[in-house]
Design a protein around this motif. Structure first.
Motif, PDB file in Angstrom:
ATOM      1  N   ARG A 120      15.902 -17.051   7.434  1.00 20.61           N
ATOM      2  CA  ARG A 120      16.027 -15.718   8.155  1.00 20.61           C
ATOM      3  C   ARG A 120      16.038 -14.564   7.211  1.00 20.61           C
ATOM      4  N   PHE A 121      17.041 -14.796   6.097  1.00 24.46           N
ATOM      5  CA  PHE A 121      17.119 -13.646   5.307  1.00 24.46           C
ATOM      6  C   PHE A 121      15.909 -13.610   4.322  1.00 24.46           C
ATOM      7  N   VAL A 122      15.129 -14.268   3.922  1.00 23.33           N
ATOM      8  CA  VAL A 122      14.037 -14.382   3.144  1.00 23.33           C
ATOM      9  C   VAL A 122      12.849 -13.756   4.200  1.00 23.33           C
ATOM     10  N   VAL A 168      24.208 -26.729   2.174  1.00 23.99           N
ATOM     11  CA  VAL A 168      23.527 -27.554   3.119  1.00 23.99           C
ATOM     12  C   VAL A 168      23.490 -26.655   4.492  1.00 23.99           C
ATOM     13  N   ASP A 169      24.548 -26.202   5.016  1.00 26.41           N
ATOM     14  CA  ASP A 169      24.620 -25.634   6.403  1.00 26.41           C
ATOM     15  C   ASP A 169      23.941 -24.130   6.373  1.00 26.41           C
ATOM     16  N   GLY A 170      23.563 -23.790   5.257  1.00 27.49           N
ATOM     17  CA  GLY A 170      22.830 -22.211   5.016  1.00 27.49           C
ATOM     18  C   GLY A 170      21.654 -22.361   5.004  1.00 27.49           C
ATOM     19  N   LEU A 171      20.797 -23.359   5.263  1.00 30.76           N
ATOM     20  CA  LEU A 171      19.145 -23.387   4.917  1.00 30.76           C
ATOM     21  C   LEU A 171      18.621 -22.296   6.066  1.00 30.76           C
ATOM     22  N   ALA A 172      19.076 -22.624   7.362  1.00 36.11           N
ATOM     23  CA  ALA A 172      18.272 -21.713   8.329  1.00 36.11           C
ATOM     24  C   ALA A 172      18.697 -20.169   8.231  1.00 36.11           C
ATOM     25  N   GLY A 215      17.988 -23.117  14.183  1.00 35.30           N
ATOM     26  CA  GLY A 215      18.850 -24.123  13.174  1.00 35.30           C
ATOM     27  C   GLY A 215      19.128 -25.405  14.282  1.00 35.30           C
ATOM     28  N   ASP A 216      19.076 -25.145  15.455  1.00 38.89           N
ATOM     29  CA  ASP A 216      19.379 -26.264  16.319  1.00 38.89           C
ATOM     30  C   ASP A 216      18.185 -26.906  16.652  1.00 38.89           C
ATOM     31  N   VAL A 247      20.591 -27.916  -2.858  1.00 49.71           N
ATOM     32  CA  VAL A 247      21.332 -28.652  -2.230  1.00 49.71           C
ATOM     33  C   VAL A 247      21.236 -30.103  -2.617  1.00 49.71           C
ATOM     34  N   VAL A 248      20.111 -30.736  -2.773  1.00 46.62           N
ATOM     35  CA  VAL A 248      20.159 -32.096  -2.947  1.00 46.62           C
ATOM     36  C   VAL A 248      20.251 -32.257  -4.620  1.00 46.62           C
ATOM     37  N   HIS A 249      19.769 -31.571  -5.531  1.00 49.50           N
ATOM     38  CA  HIS A 249      19.578 -31.950  -6.872  1.00 49.50           C
ATOM     39  C   HIS A 249      20.394 -31.080  -7.550  1.00 49.50           C
ATOM     40  N   GLY A 250      20.693 -29.766  -7.117  1.00 43.33           N
ATOM     41  CA  GLY A 250      21.412 -28.677  -8.077  1.00 43.33           C
ATOM     42  C   GLY A 250      22.585 -28.403  -7.606  1.00 43.33           C
ATOM     43  N   GLY A 251      23.698 -29.491  -7.224  1.00 40.99           N
ATOM     44  CA  GLY A 251      24.905 -29.226  -7.224  1.00 40.99           C
ATOM     45  C   GLY A 251      25.406 -29.044  -5.729  1.00 40.99           C
TER      46      GLY A 251
END
Lengths: 307, 112
Positions: A200-202, A192-196, B3-4, A231-235
């Motif tokens: 950026r990665f993509v 959940v903390d890695g969505l941003a 992200g903030d 994150v929400v549905h996939g574990g």
């Protein structure tokens, strides 16, 4: 709902067959004041337009190569978009040709799943969706699949009920593990903390592979929705991978979840509905979406064309 | 830092009514804040102006929160979304094609 969805396949072997199978179907609809749409590949669209003459103006005509390049978009973005538009309750007729000789091996499983899911997506609705298949050029296996995804078959010999009709089995049969990604592809684990960081990665890799800022942004938006689903549905966590292929930038998410409803992302969501919009948007933005979902986990692969 | 997020409840220049200014990325992690901010504004019987000009990303779930707030406005009140990016605007048009009471304003302070 008390209506009836008809979903015949038309096996044609040349332009004469094509026009004999489609033009009367279209004209009968117009004569009965029914709404009629045609979504077929560009060259076939041109032939139909010419054959219809002045009547072409009364038909909603779309190039399937554009609007249906991603098979996952056809039900929501083409068929439902047209069928839901009318305020009247009469039957709607659509000529929809999602499979043609130029379809790639990567696209094909998604095409078959689309054809199989039409039956469930339009169950109980007064819609006829006629699907032409170029029987002279498509492989015998493709025509066999069409017999399994369509309850009724039409060819020069006439109309017959398909003994092989088994749409649910076809959805399962083409829910196949995807070919492994390249061993050297870029990989990122996320929670959940890695969505941003996922976005950026993509977008970073997509721009480096030659996508425009706009399309890289589309891909990041799509993959963000997939990662959010993980994150929400996939574990709660998953893995995102990206690589470039000839013609496409590819991005996939993998997580331990299991999507049990194959129509998710293929149905418009009412304004007060919850859920399902993320995958719907992914199908809208992507040039191709491939998915494998089972008890062992879910992998969703998104393709965006380069150049 | 990406992200903030920043949410400021303040008038949007040039408009009467309640204002909410969003700055940064809005995704799953910021959804509770967005919901709380809109909840706090819900009882005011006024048009709601949301300034998106400082937004760098909005996910579908955040748009669902915004459109849900629009649907629960008091009768006759509307929500104005100011300066959404083209991608955000396209997502709203595609996912909520017939949402009543929502107005898109392409320039902040463009008035109503």
């Amino acid at each position: 709902m008390t209506g009836r969805c008809d979903h015949p396949a038309l096996f044609y072997r040349g332009w004469a067959d094509y026009l004999a199978g489609t033009v009367p179907f279209i004209r009968d609809g117009l004569a009965a004041d029914q709404r009629v749409a045609v979504a077929v590949p560009g060259p076939n669209l041109a032939v139909l337009r010419s054959a219809l003459g002045g009547d072409a103006g009364r038909v909603h005509m779309l190039d399937m190569n554009e609007v249906g390049r991603n098979p996952g978009r056809i039900i929501p973005g083409v068929l439902r978009a047209f069928a839901d538009e009318g305020t009247d309750t009469g039957r709607v007729r659509i000529v929809g040709e999602p499979i043609w000789p130029g379809r790639t091996d990567v696209e094909y499983p998604a095409c078959v799943q689309h054809e199989a899911l039409i039956n469930r997506a339009f169950e109980g609705r007064d819609v006829t969706i006629l699907c032409p298949y170029h029987a002279a050029e498509l492989a015998p296996e493709v025509l066999a699949d069409a017999e399994a995804t369509h309850p009724v078959l039409v060819d020069r010999e006439g109309v017959r009920v398909s003994d092989a009709f088994a749409p649910e089995e076809m959805v399962d049969r083409y829910n196949r593990p995807l070919p492994p990604p390249p061993g050297d592809c870029a990989t990122l684990r996320f929670d959940v903390d890695g969505l941003a960081a996922v976005r950026r990665f993509v977008s970073g890799h997509a721009v480096a592979a030659g996508l425009s800022e706009w399309r890289a942004g589309d891909l990041a938006m799509a993959v963000n929705e997939l990662a959010t689903n993980s994150v929400v549905h996939g574990g709660g966590a998953g893995t995102v991978r990206t690589w470039a292929e000839t013609g496409h930038v590819v991005c996939e998410t993998a997580d331990p979840g299991w999507i049990t409803d194959p129509l998710v992302g293929r149905q418009p969501v009412p304004p007060d509905g919850v859920g399902g919009r993320g995958l719907l948007l992914v199908n809208e933005l992507a040039d191709l979406v491939r998915m494998h979902s089972a008890a062992t986990g879910t992998t969703v692969r998104v393709y965006v064309r380069r150049g | 830092m990406p992200g903030d997020q920043v949410l400021v409840a303040a008038a949007v220049p040039g408009n009467t009514g309640i204002g909410l200014t969003l700055v940064g990325d809005f995704d799953l992690t910021s959804r509770p804040c967005l919901e709380a901010a809109l909840e706090n504004l819900r009882d005011a019987d006024a048009d709601l102006h949301v300034d998106l000009s400082g937004v760098t990303f909005v996910d579908v779930g955040s748009l669902a929160v915004l459109t849900a707030a629009c649907r629960t406005l008091p009768d006759g009140r509307r929500m104005f979304l100011h300066s959404p990016s083209p991608q955000v605007r396209r997502a709203i048009d595609f996912l909520w094609p017939s949402l009543g009471g929502l107005e898109i304003v392409m320039a902040v302070g463009g008035g109503t």
